[in-house]
Write a protein that holds these residues in place. Structure first.
Motif, PDB file in Angstrom:
ATOM      1  N   GLU A 149     -30.899  15.548   8.467  1.00  0.00           N
ATOM      2  CA  GLU A 149     -31.305  15.473   9.862  1.00  0.00           C
ATOM      3  C   GLU A 149     -32.664  16.138  10.054  1.00  0.00           C
ATOM      4  OE1 GLU A 149     -26.937  15.708  12.064  1.00  0.00           O
ATOM      5  OE2 GLU A 149     -28.031  17.556  11.635  1.00  0.00           O
ATOM      6  N   VAL A 150     -33.432  15.622  11.002  1.00  0.00           N
ATOM      7  CA  VAL A 150     -34.665  16.271  11.413  1.00  0.00           C
ATOM      8  C   VAL A 150     -34.476  16.718  12.860  1.00  0.00           C
ATOM      9  CG1 VAL A 150     -35.791  14.098  12.095  1.00  0.00           C
ATOM     10  CG2 VAL A 150     -37.178  16.106  11.546  1.00  0.00           C
ATOM     11  N   HIS A 151     -34.730  17.995  13.109  1.00  0.00           N
ATOM     12  CA  HIS A 151     -34.511  18.581  14.422  1.00  0.00           C
ATOM     13  C   HIS A 151     -35.785  18.421  15.252  1.00  0.00           C
ATOM     14  CE1 HIS A 151     -31.106  21.360  12.807  1.00  0.00           C
ATOM     15  NE2 HIS A 151     -31.342  20.394  11.954  1.00  0.00           N
ATOM     16  N   LEU A 152     -35.644  17.974  16.493  1.00  0.00           N
ATOM     17  CA  LEU A 152     -36.807  17.845  17.368  1.00  0.00           C
ATOM     18  C   LEU A 152     -36.430  18.159  18.796  1.00  0.00           C
ATOM     19  CD1 LEU A 152     -37.666  14.095  18.068  1.00  0.00           C
ATOM     20  CD2 LEU A 152     -35.541  14.786  16.970  1.00  0.00           C
ATOM     21  N   ASN A 153     -37.439  18.561  19.561  1.00  0.00           N
ATOM     22  CA  ASN A 153     -37.234  18.913  20.960  1.00  0.00           C
ATOM     23  C   ASN A 153     -36.923  17.655  21.772  1.00  0.00           C
ATOM     24  OD1 ASN A 153     -38.463  19.378  23.861  1.00  0.00           O
ATOM     25  ND2 ASN A 153     -37.982  21.396  23.020  1.00  0.00           N
ATOM     26  N   PRO A 154     -35.992  17.746  22.751  1.00  0.00           N
ATOM     27  CA  PRO A 154     -35.655  16.571  23.569  1.00  0.00           C
ATOM     28  C   PRO A 154     -36.850  15.953  24.290  1.00  0.00           C
ATOM     29  CG  PRO A 154     -34.009  18.292  23.844  1.00  0.00           C
ATOM     30  CD  PRO A 154     -35.108  18.896  23.037  1.00  0.00           C
ATOM     31  N   PRO A 204     -41.460  22.163  21.352  1.00  0.00           N
ATOM     32  CA  PRO A 204     -42.180  20.887  21.424  1.00  0.00           C
ATOM     33  C   PRO A 204     -43.339  20.880  20.426  1.00  0.00           C
ATOM     34  CG  PRO A 204     -41.763  21.735  23.632  1.00  0.00           C
ATOM     35  CD  PRO A 204     -41.391  22.836  22.672  1.00  0.00           C
ATOM     36  N   GLY A 205     -43.579  19.733  19.835  1.00  0.00           N
ATOM     37  CA  GLY A 205     -44.656  19.601  18.870  1.00  0.00           C
ATOM     38  C   GLY A 205     -44.286  20.046  17.470  1.00  0.00           C
ATOM     39  N   GLU A 206     -43.034  20.484  17.277  1.00  0.00           N
ATOM     40  CA  GLU A 206     -42.586  20.951  15.967  1.00  0.00           C
ATOM     41  C   GLU A 206     -41.298  20.252  15.568  1.00  0.00           C
ATOM     42  OE1 GLU A 206     -42.239  25.202  16.064  1.00  0.00           O
ATOM     43  OE2 GLU A 206     -44.183  25.463  17.044  1.00  0.00           O
ATOM     44  N   LEU A 207     -41.163  19.977  14.297  1.00  0.00           N
ATOM     45  CA  LEU A 207     -39.955  19.410  13.720  1.00  0.00           C
ATOM     46  C   LEU A 207     -39.408  20.380  12.684  1.00  0.00           C
ATOM     47  CD1 LEU A 207     -41.265  15.796  12.906  1.00  0.00           C
ATOM     48  CD2 LEU A 207     -40.232  16.581  15.040  1.00  0.00           C
ATOM     49  N   PHE A 208     -38.122  20.272  12.435  1.00  0.00           N
ATOM     50  CA  PHE A 208     -37.525  21.045  11.339  1.00  0.00           C
ATOM     51  C   PHE A 208     -36.676  20.112  10.506  1.00  0.00           C
ATOM     52  CE2 PHE A 208     -33.808  23.130   9.494  1.00  0.00           C
ATOM     53  CZ  PHE A 208     -34.420  24.081   8.690  1.00  0.00           C
ATOM     54  N   ALA A 209     -36.810  20.227   9.175  1.00  0.00           N
ATOM     55  CA  ALA A 209     -35.963  19.467   8.268  1.00  0.00           C
ATOM     56  C   ALA A 209     -35.561  20.355   7.103  1.00  0.00           C
ATOM     57  CB  ALA A 209     -36.682  18.223   7.751  1.00  0.00           C
ATOM     58  N   PRO A 210     -34.310  20.301   6.670  1.00  0.00           N
ATOM     59  CA  PRO A 210     -33.874  21.108   5.524  1.00  0.00           C
ATOM     60  C   PRO A 210     -34.457  20.584   4.228  1.00  0.00           C
ATOM     61  CG  PRO A 210     -32.111  19.662   6.250  1.00  0.00           C
ATOM     62  CD  PRO A 210     -33.209  19.520   7.254  1.00  0.00           C
ATOM     63  N   MET A 211     -34.620  21.494   3.263  1.00  0.00           N
ATOM     64  CA  MET A 211     -35.278  21.153   2.005  1.00  0.00           C
ATOM     65  C   MET A 211     -34.305  20.685   0.921  1.00  0.00           C
ATOM     66  SD  MET A 211     -34.129  23.982   0.181  1.00  0.00           S
ATOM     67  CE  MET A 211     -35.236  24.450  -1.113  1.00  0.00           C
ATOM     68  N   HIS A 212     -33.018  20.551   1.246  1.00  0.00           N
ATOM     69  CA  HIS A 212     -32.016  20.369   0.198  1.00  0.00           C
ATOM     70  C   HIS A 212     -31.898  18.940  -0.335  1.00  0.00           C
ATOM     71  CE1 HIS A 212     -30.708  24.373   1.301  1.00  0.00           C
ATOM     72  NE2 HIS A 212     -30.553  23.976   2.544  1.00  0.00           N
ATOM     73  N   TRP A 213     -32.051  17.941   0.531  1.00  0.00           N
ATOM     74  CA  TRP A 213     -31.706  16.577   0.116  1.00  0.00           C
ATOM     75  C   TRP A 213     -32.686  16.026  -0.910  1.00  0.00           C
ATOM     76  CZ3 TRP A 213     -29.153  18.479   4.075  1.00  0.00           C
ATOM     77  CH2 TRP A 213     -27.866  17.995   4.337  1.00  0.00           C
ATOM     78  N   ASN A 214     -32.141  15.326  -1.914  1.00  0.00           N
ATOM     79  CA  ASN A 214     -32.961  14.682  -2.937  1.00  0.00           C
ATOM     80  C   ASN A 214     -32.525  13.238  -3.073  1.00  0.00           C
ATOM     81  OD1 ASN A 214     -30.752  14.481  -4.911  1.00  0.00           O
ATOM     82  ND2 ASN A 214     -30.932  16.703  -5.058  1.00  0.00           N
ATOM     83  N   GLU A 215     -33.077  12.532  -4.037  1.00  0.00           N
ATOM     84  CA  GLU A 215     -32.840  11.094  -4.110  1.00  0.00           C
ATOM     85  C   GLU A 215     -31.434  10.733  -4.559  1.00  0.00           C
ATOM     86  OE1 GLU A 215     -34.772  10.118  -8.509  1.00  0.00           O
ATOM     87  OE2 GLU A 215     -36.058  10.140  -6.737  1.00  0.00           O
ATOM     88  N   HIS A 216     -30.633  11.706  -4.981  1.00  0.00           N
ATOM     89  CA  HIS A 216     -29.242  11.419  -5.309  1.00  0.00           C
ATOM     90  C   HIS A 216     -28.326  11.604  -4.101  1.00  0.00           C
ATOM     91  CE1 HIS A 216     -29.468  10.637  -9.629  1.00  0.00           C
ATOM     92  NE2 HIS A 216     -30.482  11.464  -9.613  1.00  0.00           N
TER      93      HIS A 216
END
Length: 885
Positions: free
Chosen positions: A611-616, A651-663
């Motif tokens: 998931e990518v977190h973003l402001n409403p 606002p203007g910022e996103l957050f995404a976790p670094m864990h997911w890979n191509e598997h």
């Protein structure tokens, strides 16, 4: 099976928690915290609690492979030795490189470092610790004269003010965070300040949250130094006796941020009153400990930011004292152990650099045949050299650089240009193994035997309690076997890990009589029995130094014994063509690239999709709803993730976790979007943030596939966007496609299915297959947004019997007459948000204490306590929050 318990150390973060294993040779064991271990006193986080879940042999690499074919160790090591021998003869020593990992034991690191730097003549030995700790290392060396963190975990308890800078301690190091929460509960005068652009779980518990502009941490600490100097906040006597360069550091800070507090606040993205509140709190609290981690380290000027933070502690005399310290929080379980033996390309060994005296002393001790005489290539430079064809043989151990390094597309291409890629790993499928010509099966946690060093310099044992499966072998032994075939038998003729550790301790004695603190001379002649019975000990171990804290007497590891305040003007990132800042970080229940935790069904329950977190507000302006598929892109590449709307996200910022890979995510992984920008001093990549754009991905079709046991994606998912998670009894894959799936549907229609349903109005279709026990395969595709089936239903359906699974069950994703199980909040006890809401419906005047007494949630590891407090505040009347951990 033995009934004798085994005490070992957790495999995850730098806290280095002690764990107790009740039975040997049991891969279904329930791991417990070791109450006698000084790092955790029996407490464990959710990942540590579920270490037993990653012990099954799922997807293990069990035999060596050479060019895709099984091979013996004799054959594999002979092939490696010949590749190294011919490469050195034709291209020289710098055509060879090791890329190592903070997951390795100190003994493994020592063997690799000795072989490369002492006998092959190259310092091309770097590690994924470069990605998390190297900026802190350089800041330590510049300030203290040595990479010697002065802290003790007791400072967490004793500090009257704890400042977290760029650290979501609540999720990244939960045991330490809950320790602080207990200290604050016991003494209400203790305060917590969190400096973080996001309102993280840590920030939600803070007395003061400074939602700083991303990358402005260095400016904030420079502004604090200016404030301290202007308001009699500096310890002038301490500075005069123990510190160099105060005037220069202050002048640089003034040049960087000026003296106008309103402008300083604007520079940092804060309100002036809020910033001054923090400054006054810091100035007036003698027992202040400031802890920093990836938010400062993983930036374009992480070293300068670390020194800006250390500067304010040196200016106030708050170094190495109970509750008053600068606290660099290590990310990996043995990042520090690797640094002790020289596991970075710019180090030699035992905290020595590449000066003439150190080269001579280390070489004499090793009786080295060909000492490296200059630093090697740091991680990003190393893979650039691979891309240029300069590295001919690359040996990667216990890490997955395709998933963890920035600009992942470049790393993939770089590995294609290396003639021989050797990968030692536990798992048989990683992003990096796809590029390996030689694969070596390594020992996993529970099978390894050696030592690790945690964040506060505590050396602990990792002890084996499982029989090594297949032909898995210790990494130090694999290195020694290759070294022997290269003709270095005498130097690598160790019989066990004890002999490797003792040699490392003996080498450290060259630091005796120098300003350096790293010294293990007191255990240089450690017996085998004493090694087996080792109790956790902090270094230095020289028989005379109080190792609990360093530099508390004001004497540092420099030639004149004084610390250095470093004049710094940290840079802030520039947006370029993209206006959104992508902030990266960790999730509560996952670790690194999920090679282990991703296999544990229990740890997937809290968050099982990228998931990518973003402001409403940003979501509305882009026409995005919660759960929509997003395409995030930059000049480096792109990845796909599902939208998660959060008001706590700026606002203007996103957050995404670094864990997911191509598997675990087709076309996923934040590394695809991160630039290879590095700190000019440490070489650490600026992976913490990047500038990106994003848009809603218009998928014409979406759906999911659930397989019982079989966890391979079918070939018809190859060109789709998908997210995979393991359940207790199978594998769930959610997929999206922007192209019609007519061919896919036709193939399903021809398949042997027990049930199918087509709805032309909604454009949806379902297929199900059953075996004797229950659900075996379930496929759903739709032109409308498709929701995930609940994991609880899936696992129960696999053994519920086909007759008990109705058509309505497959449409709703629940058994008949059963409501939604909800989203997991407490992983330890499997408590969901639905259960919590139901509790407060029955008990509208309930409190957090009564909720915990009833459901037990939050009473084990404490990782979910922040979420429980939010539920209590929302669903119940006002009550006193309490921490039962």
């Amino acid at each position: 099976m033995s009934d004798t318990s085994v005490k070992t150390t957790c495999a995850y973060c730098g806290v280095g928690c002690g764990v107790s294993i009740p039975h040997s040779n049991d891969r279904t064991v329930q791991v417990r915290g070791d109450a006698s271990h000084p790092a955790n006193f029996g407490k464990l986080c959710v990942k540590g609690t579920h270490l037993g879940d990653v012990l099954p042999l799922r997807k293990r690499l069990l035999v060596p492979e050479v060019n895709g074919e099984p091979a013996s160790w004799e054959s594999a090591t002979e092939t490696i030795a010949e590749k190294i021998r011919s490469t050195l003869a034709e291209h020289g020593p710098d055509a060879f490189a090791f890329y190592l990992s903070g997951q390795l034991l100190t003994e493994d690191y020592y063997a690799a470092n000795k072989l490369a730097k002492g006998f092959l003549g190259t310092a091309n030995v770097d590690t994924n610790s470069r990605l998390c700790m190297s900026s802190a290392v350089a800041a330590h060396v510049r300030a203290f004269g040595e990479d010697a963190p002065p802290i003790n975990f007791e400072d967490i308890d004793q500090a009257e003010l704890l400042v977290l800078a760029g650290s979501n301690l609540a999720w990244a190091h939960p045991v330490l965070f809950q320790r602080r929460m207990r200290a604050q509960q016991a003494d209400g005068r203790k305060k917590l300040v969190v400096i973080d652009p996001r309102k993280s779980a840590s920030a939600k518990e803070a007395h003061l949250h400074l939602a700083i502009k991303p990358g402005a941490d260095g400016q904030l600490f420079n502004a604090l130094l200016v404030y301290l100097a202007a308001n009699d906040g500096c310890d002038t006597a301490y500075i005069e006796q123990h510190v160099e360069n105060f005037a220069d550091a202050l002048a640089a800070a003034k040049e960087d941020v000026g003296t106008d507090t309103a402008k300083q606040a604007e520079l940092c993205g804060l309100s002036e009153p809020q910033m001054l509140e923090f400054f006054a709190l810091f100035a007036n609290t003698a027992k202040t400990t400031t802890a920093w981690s990836m938010g400062l380290n993983q930036t374009e000027s992480g070293v300068d930011k670390g020194n800006a933070l250390i500067n304010v502690h040196l200016a106030t005399g708050r170094i190495g004292k109970p509750g008053a310290n600068a606290f660099s929080i290590t990310g990996q379980p043995n990042a520090m152990g690797g640094r002790e033996v020289g596991g970075l390309a710019n180090q030699l060994a035992v905290h020595r650099a590449f000066d003439e005296q150190s080269i001579q002393q280390v070489g004499d001790f090793w009786q080295a045949e060909k000492m490296a005489t200059k630093p090697g290539l740091k991680a990003v430079d190393l893979f650039d050299a691979c891309l240029e064809g300069k590295i001919k043989v690359l040996w990667i151990m216990a890490t997955n650089p395709v998933a963890s390094l920035p600009n992942a597309n470049k790393i993939r291409e770089a590995l294609k240009h290396v003639e021989t890629v050797i990968v030692s790993d536990v798992i048989g499928e990683t992003d990096t193994l796809n590029y390996a010509q030689i694969k070596l099966p390594a020992l996993a946690w529970g099978e390894k035997d050696g030592t690790v060093t945690n964040t506060d310099r505590l050396i602990s044992r990792q002890r084996p309690f499982l029989i090594a499966p297949g032909q898995a072998r210790a990494d130090w032994q694999a290195i020694a076997d290759v070294a022997k075939k290269l003709g270095f038998t005498q130097a690598f003729n160790w019989q066990n890990s004890h002999e490797v550790f003792r040699e490392h301790a003996q080498l450290s004695t060259i630091n005796s009589g120098t300003p350096l603190t790293f010294n293990l001379s007191a255990v240089a002649n450690l017996s085998f029995d004493d090694y087996q019975n080792w109790q956790p000990k902090q270094w230095p171990l020289d028989g005379k130094t109080d190792a609990s804290r360093l530099f508390g007497n004001g004497v540092f590891a420099t030639e004149n014994g004084k610390a250095n305040m470093v004049p710094v003007k940290p840079v802030t990132p520039v947006a370029g063509n993209h206006r959104f800042v992508l902030n990266t970080g960790r999730l509560r229940d996952q670790w690194h690239t999920m090679a282990r935790t991703g296999m544990a069904a229990t740890l997937n329950k809290h968050t099982n999709q990228l998931e990518v977190h973003l402001n409403p507000k940003d979501a509305r302006s882009h026409g995005i709803s919660n759960g929509d598929l997003l395409n995030i892109y930059s000049e480096q590449g792109e990845f796909y993730a599902l939208a998660r709307l959060e008001a706590a996200q700026n606002p203007g910022e996103l957050f995404a976790p670094m864990h997911w890979n191509e598997h675990f995510a087709g076309k996923g992984g934040v590394g695809n979007c991160l630039a290879s920008t590095v700190d000019p001093i440490s070489g650490q990549p600026a992976s913490k943030h990047s500038f990106v754009s994003f848009k809603k991905a218009e998928a014409k079709h979406n759906g999911f596939v659930f397989f019982k046991q079989d966890d391979e994606q079918p070939v018809w998912l190859k060109n789709t966007v998908w997210f995979k998670s393991y359940t207790g009894n199978g594998t769930l894959v959610k997929f999206y496609s922007d192209k019609p799936l007519a061919g896919f549907i036709d193939r399903l229609a021809e398949g042997d299915f027990d049930y199918s349903l087509h709805d032309s109005l909604s454009g949806s279709a379902q297929w199900a297959q059953f075996d004797a026990e229950g659900l075996n395969l379930w496929v759903t595709t739709s032109t409308e947004k498709c929701s995930w089936p609940e994991v609880t239903f899936l696992d129960e359906a696999t053994h519920a019997g086909a007759d008990n699974i109705s058509l309505n069950s497959l449409v709703t994703g629940n058994f008949d007459n059963e409501s939604s199980a909800g989203k997991t909040v407490c992983t330890c006890f499997g408590i969901t948000d639905t259960q919590i809401k139901s509790y407060f419906e029955v008990q509208p005047n309930g409190t957090l204490e009564s909720l915990q007494a009833e459901l037990k949630c939050g009473t084990n590891c404490g990782s979910c306590l922040t979420e429980l407090k939010e539920f209590t505040a929302e669903l119940a009347g006002p009550g006193e929050f309490y921490n039962a951990v």
